[in-house]
Design a protein around this motif. Sequence first.
Motif, PDB file in Angstrom:
ATOM      1  N   SER A  80      -4.965   3.986 -14.216  1.00  0.00           N
ATOM      2  CA  SER A  80      -4.863   4.512 -13.284  1.00  0.00           C
ATOM      3  C   SER A  80      -3.860   5.343 -12.659  1.00  0.00           C
ATOM      4  CB  SER A  80      -5.148   3.114 -12.114  1.00  0.00           C
ATOM      5  OG  SER A  80      -3.534   2.920 -11.581  1.00  0.00           O
ATOM      6  N   GLY A  81      -2.682   5.600 -13.114  1.00  0.00           N
ATOM      7  CA  GLY A  81      -1.947   6.959 -12.841  1.00  0.00           C
ATOM      8  C   GLY A  81      -0.976   6.569 -11.744  1.00  0.00           C
ATOM      9  N   LYS A  82      -0.980   4.259 -11.297  1.00  0.00           N
ATOM     10  CA  LYS A  82      -0.341   3.842 -10.552  1.00  0.00           C
ATOM     11  C   LYS A  82       0.393   2.878 -11.384  1.00  0.00           C
ATOM     12  CE  LYS A  82      -3.391   4.355  -6.536  1.00  0.00           C
ATOM     13  NZ  LYS A  82      -4.422   3.813  -6.010  1.00  0.00           N
ATOM     14  N   GLY A  92       2.655 -11.523  -2.540  1.00  0.00           N
ATOM     15  CA  GLY A  92       1.790 -10.345  -1.841  1.00  0.00           C
ATOM     16  C   GLY A  92       1.783  -9.464  -2.443  1.00  0.00           C
ATOM     17  N   ASP A  93       2.579  -8.595  -3.074  1.00  0.00           N
ATOM     18  CA  ASP A  93       2.343  -7.209  -3.869  1.00  0.00           C
ATOM     19  C   ASP A  93       1.984  -6.732  -5.096  1.00  0.00           C
ATOM     20  OD1 ASP A  93       4.495  -7.686  -3.469  1.00  0.00           O
ATOM     21  OD2 ASP A  93       5.433  -4.993  -3.200  1.00  0.00           O
ATOM     22  N   LEU A  94       1.629  -7.927  -5.368  1.00  0.00           N
ATOM     23  CA  LEU A  94       1.397  -8.182  -6.626  1.00  0.00           C
ATOM     24  C   LEU A  94       0.274  -8.097  -7.249  1.00  0.00           C
ATOM     25  CD1 LEU A  94       4.940  -8.827  -7.370  1.00  0.00           C
ATOM     26  CD2 LEU A  94       4.153  -9.622  -9.351  1.00  0.00           C
ATOM     27  N   ASP A  95      -0.799  -7.977  -8.132  1.00  0.00           N
ATOM     28  CA  ASP A  95      -2.015  -8.161  -8.670  1.00  0.00           C
ATOM     29  C   ASP A  95      -2.124  -9.631  -9.018  1.00  0.00           C
ATOM     30  OD1 ASP A  95      -3.451  -5.834  -6.995  1.00  0.00           O
ATOM     31  OD2 ASP A  95      -2.362  -4.557  -8.377  1.00  0.00           O
ATOM     32  N   GLN A 142      14.701   1.388 -13.243  1.00  0.00           N
ATOM     33  CA  GLN A 142      15.447   2.286 -13.270  1.00  0.00           C
ATOM     34  C   GLN A 142      16.126   2.875 -14.661  1.00  0.00           C
ATOM     35  OE1 GLN A 142      18.670   0.836 -11.099  1.00  0.00           O
ATOM     36  NE2 GLN A 142      17.056   0.667  -9.071  1.00  0.00           N
ATOM     37  N   LYS A 143      14.988   2.394 -15.384  1.00  0.00           N
ATOM     38  CA  LYS A 143      14.840   1.564 -16.884  1.00  0.00           C
ATOM     39  C   LYS A 143      15.110   3.950 -16.966  1.00  0.00           C
ATOM     40  CE  LYS A 143      17.889  -0.868 -18.509  1.00  0.00           C
ATOM     41  NZ  LYS A 143      18.913  -0.835 -19.073  1.00  0.00           N
ATOM     42  N   ASN A 144      13.813   4.522 -16.287  1.00  0.00           N
ATOM     43  CA  ASN A 144      13.302   5.349 -16.753  1.00  0.00           C
ATOM     44  C   ASN A 144      12.867   6.497 -15.374  1.00  0.00           C
ATOM     45  OD1 ASN A 144      12.103   7.271 -18.405  1.00  0.00           O
ATOM     46  ND2 ASN A 144      10.832   6.018 -19.116  1.00  0.00           N
ATOM     47  N   HIS A 145      12.510   7.524 -15.438  1.00  0.00           N
ATOM     48  CA  HIS A 145      12.407   8.616 -14.261  1.00  0.00           C
ATOM     49  C   HIS A 145      10.780   8.012 -13.745  1.00  0.00           C
ATOM     50  CE1 HIS A 145      10.580  10.587 -17.971  1.00  0.00           C
ATOM     51  NE2 HIS A 145      10.286  11.298 -16.430  1.00  0.00           N
ATOM     52  N   ILE A 146      10.924   7.772 -14.302  1.00  0.00           N
ATOM     53  CA  ILE A 146       8.964   6.836 -14.170  1.00  0.00           C
ATOM     54  C   ILE A 146       9.445   5.545 -14.810  1.00  0.00           C
ATOM     55  CG2 ILE A 146       6.200   7.037 -14.116  1.00  0.00           C
ATOM     56  CD1 ILE A 146       6.026  10.012 -15.643  1.00  0.00           C
ATOM     57  N   PRO A 147       8.318   5.188 -13.464  1.00  0.00           N
ATOM     58  CA  PRO A 147       9.244   3.628 -13.508  1.00  0.00           C
ATOM     59  C   PRO A 147       7.517   2.987 -14.281  1.00  0.00           C
ATOM     60  CG  PRO A 147       8.252   3.810 -11.713  1.00  0.00           C
ATOM     61  CD  PRO A 147       8.510   4.917 -11.684  1.00  0.00           C
ATOM     62  N   ARG A 163       0.769  -1.102   0.027  1.00  0.00           N
ATOM     63  CA  ARG A 163      -0.197   0.367   0.441  1.00  0.00           C
ATOM     64  C   ARG A 163       1.354   1.026   0.466  1.00  0.00           C
ATOM     65  NH1 ARG A 163      -5.404   0.034   3.167  1.00  0.00           N
ATOM     66  NH2 ARG A 163      -5.680  -2.310   2.899  1.00  0.00           N
ATOM     67  N   LYS A 164       1.734   1.500   0.754  1.00  0.00           N
ATOM     68  CA  LYS A 164       2.532   2.367   0.860  1.00  0.00           C
ATOM     69  C   LYS A 164       3.450   2.889  -0.233  1.00  0.00           C
ATOM     70  CE  LYS A 164       5.296   3.437   4.853  1.00  0.00           C
ATOM     71  NZ  LYS A 164       5.737   3.306   6.359  1.00  0.00           N
ATOM     72  N   ARG A 165       3.469   1.613  -1.389  1.00  0.00           N
ATOM     73  CA  ARG A 165       4.290   1.868  -2.160  1.00  0.00           C
ATOM     74  C   ARG A 165       3.303   2.155  -3.240  1.00  0.00           C
ATOM     75  NH1 ARG A 165       5.798  -3.348  -5.521  1.00  0.00           N
ATOM     76  NH2 ARG A 165       3.779  -2.646  -6.252  1.00  0.00           N
ATOM     77  N   THR A 166       2.542   1.737  -4.075  1.00  0.00           N
ATOM     78  CA  THR A 166       1.498   2.311  -4.942  1.00  0.00           C
ATOM     79  C   THR A 166       1.095   3.878  -4.418  1.00  0.00           C
ATOM     80  OG1 THR A 166      -0.405   0.827  -3.459  1.00  0.00           O
ATOM     81  CG2 THR A 166       0.104   0.896  -5.709  1.00  0.00           C
ATOM     82  N   ALA A 167       0.833   3.911  -2.792  1.00  0.00           N
ATOM     83  CA  ALA A 167       0.626   5.292  -2.331  1.00  0.00           C
ATOM     84  C   ALA A 167       1.719   6.057  -2.459  1.00  0.00           C
ATOM     85  CB  ALA A 167       0.350   5.415  -1.141  1.00  0.00           C
ATOM     86  N   THR A 168       3.354   5.916  -2.661  1.00  0.00           N
ATOM     87  CA  THR A 168       3.877   7.145  -2.974  1.00  0.00           C
ATOM     88  C   THR A 168       4.785   6.825  -4.591  1.00  0.00           C
ATOM     89  OG1 THR A 168       5.438   5.813  -1.566  1.00  0.00           O
ATOM     90  CG2 THR A 168       4.829   7.101  -0.669  1.00  0.00           C
ATOM     91  N   ILE A 169       4.447   6.164  -5.045  1.00  0.00           N
ATOM     92  CA  ILE A 169       4.846   5.654  -6.809  1.00  0.00           C
ATOM     93  C   ILE A 169       4.517   5.987  -7.704  1.00  0.00           C
ATOM     94  CG2 ILE A 169       6.500   4.896  -8.188  1.00  0.00           C
ATOM     95  CD1 ILE A 169       7.140   3.217  -5.814  1.00  0.00           C
ATOM     96  N   ALA A 170       3.940   7.422  -8.108  1.00  0.00           N
ATOM     97  CA  ALA A 170       3.275   7.213  -9.395  1.00  0.00           C
ATOM     98  C   ALA A 170       3.691   6.725 -11.074  1.00  0.00           C
ATOM     99  CB  ALA A 170       3.527   9.123  -9.972  1.00  0.00           C
TER     100      ALA A 170
END
Length: 696
Positions: free
Chosen positions: A284-286, A436-439, A410-415, A237-244
Amino acid sequence: MNSLRNIDIKFLKGVGPKRAELLTKEFGIRTFYDLLHHFPNYYIDRSSIYKIRDLNGDMPYVQLRGRFLSFNTIGEGAKMRLVGAFSDGTGVLEIVWFNSVRKIKDAYIVGNEYILFGKPSLFNGRWNMVHPEVDNVDSVSATQGLRGIYPLTEKLRNKGITSRTIFSLIQTAIAGIKTMRETLPEDILGSMKLMPIMEAVRCIHCPTNNDELQNAKFRFKFEELFYLQLNIRRFSRKRTATIAGFRFPHIGYFFNTFYNTQLPFPLTGAQKRVIKEIRADMGSGKQMNRLLQGDVGSGKTLVALMCMLIALDNNVQACLMAPTEILATQHFQTISELASPIGINVKLLTGSTPKKQREVINQQLTDGSLHILIGTHAVIEDNVVFKNLGFVVIDEQHRFGVVQRAKLWQKNHIPPHILVMTATPIPRTLAMTVYGDLDVSVIDEMPPGRKPVQTLLRYEDQRFKVYQAIGQSLRHGRQAYIVYPLIAENEKLDLKCLEEGYENIKETFSNYKVAFVHGKMKPAEKDYQMQLFASGEAQILVATTVIEVGVNVPNATIMVIENAERFGLSQLHQLRGRVGRGGGQSYCILMSKPNISKVTRQRLEIMTSTTDGFIVAEADLKMRGPGDIEGTMQSGIAFDLKIANLAQDGQIVQIAHNYAEKILDADPDLSLPQHRILSDTLSMLYQRKLDLSRIS
Ligand code: ADP
Ligand code: MG
């Protein structure tokens, strides 16, 4: 937090510095808390007494009641042992002690009645028991009920520590404790009707009946899985909340043109559904991290391609990574055939791409004219630089480690969005934990017109008939695979078998051309041989498991797997997926040596009874345990589950998962006072693992 976690085990009566060191080294037991969480492996019913005449080899531990007829010391010095003859009137059992011979000889009296407890084994046609527990008949009532048997190691045994020693130490510890801090919140204890911690500790070590034991076990299993889920979900949850992530709102030229002019067949319902799921993620932007599961042959490649087209329509580049050169090449062929006609620039990059071609690729990658790059590990090297990478597909996920996946980020500034595809069907509750953190998306439908592969188990003495069957298929213009194991610990021997097998096949089928491929060959030679078979020039391919992943030759309708008993079920299933890809009835023949154990035969019979990859995977999980499932080890999440078993406790995983989600919905940071206990316990349990769960 909990004082028991701070009390060094060496202060327990009966332990001391030496034993403490041993317990720490062998089991990581450092504190009172650790000792109390060192659970029995299994339990035996101390209320039933066996007869010597009824003993059989399947019994783990049994209890006997009888008298010693005699004691004899045999040998001298360090090799001295004591042998007692023990009888209950139905037979005689040899009891052997290697340690403390004098002490034991003095302790027990010939003619008196004792209760013996130990593991019987058959040696030279006679039953014996080594180092049993011996009790006076009158003292036994104290040990009735269920008795835990603790795991031991060779080292502990050599130091004279038995299951009983551990039992006594734990009982001493429990006797000295007044309270333990509860490690689960009140409301969960209440709504799940879980045993409080103190009672659970008592019952798991010394249950008076089976109900108590099951309740105690359930509590500890739940607790273990709950914290595992809470940890995984918290970070996810933390990751999806913080990484665009990229937002891909458009469906444009590439996707539409492909759909209208290139699509070779209608999509299956499952393919459509999965593409929709992925599309929703990408809009979704995530940042997407999705696992696509689909049995061998379910059509994952097409799904991957169509999702890449959506990415291209939104002006980014896409990349597909495969674990082997053969597979990367095959993907390249399939995809460029479908995509090049509509103006998509697709290139292949592997370890054997010539330097000149590499330069072209690098140039086109950086100026943006290369749309889709397909390759092996070579694509994640640092010198491969994209103009704007937005979508990555990883095929056959289990061969890639977490660290490699992280490199892609790390291959792009947006993952980029990441789609991981696997044909190893993973039971849902295991996926929930391992990934666990993959859909998760599942293609659970095969393209129409497939006939299920018929799988047969055959033994060495039926080889002639098997060869006849191959001959018949070949005469009908079909092709055949013959697969040999090549397993690391036996490599030399296996290679010899493989080469002999190859010579043998060439001789037997001298009218046909036989290709030959194994993992030790140079890539160019391998490609050449594979190409011979793929083009139909060779009718037979003798190979090792290098053909396991992805290889697509629809005309091949028969596969013989030699020494099938040496392969894991999931691997057999993968191999089998190489046939049954065209319209014709296909066969997979599992060859086995004749004298296999019952368990092995049962394992192989799962293959002959079903073609459903999920059933195979469930069975594999049950029989081998999750530690062995490919991918679990490399997934980067280290499990050391003490009591829960991912294979058997799927239902508890689900419940634990739901509780974890509910709590995180209400309190994502676990900062509410009533959740203090949760954050404390988590930080104690998972401190070392936090870094790993961030990636993947
Ligand atoms: P896998 O999921 O094992 O990677 P592939 O993507 O290689 O499976 O597809 C297996 C075969 O099925 C390929 O020959 C492919 O062209 C074919 N295929 C894929 N989708 C469909 C479909 N919807 N209808 C018919 N055949 C299909
Ligand atoms: Mg595939």
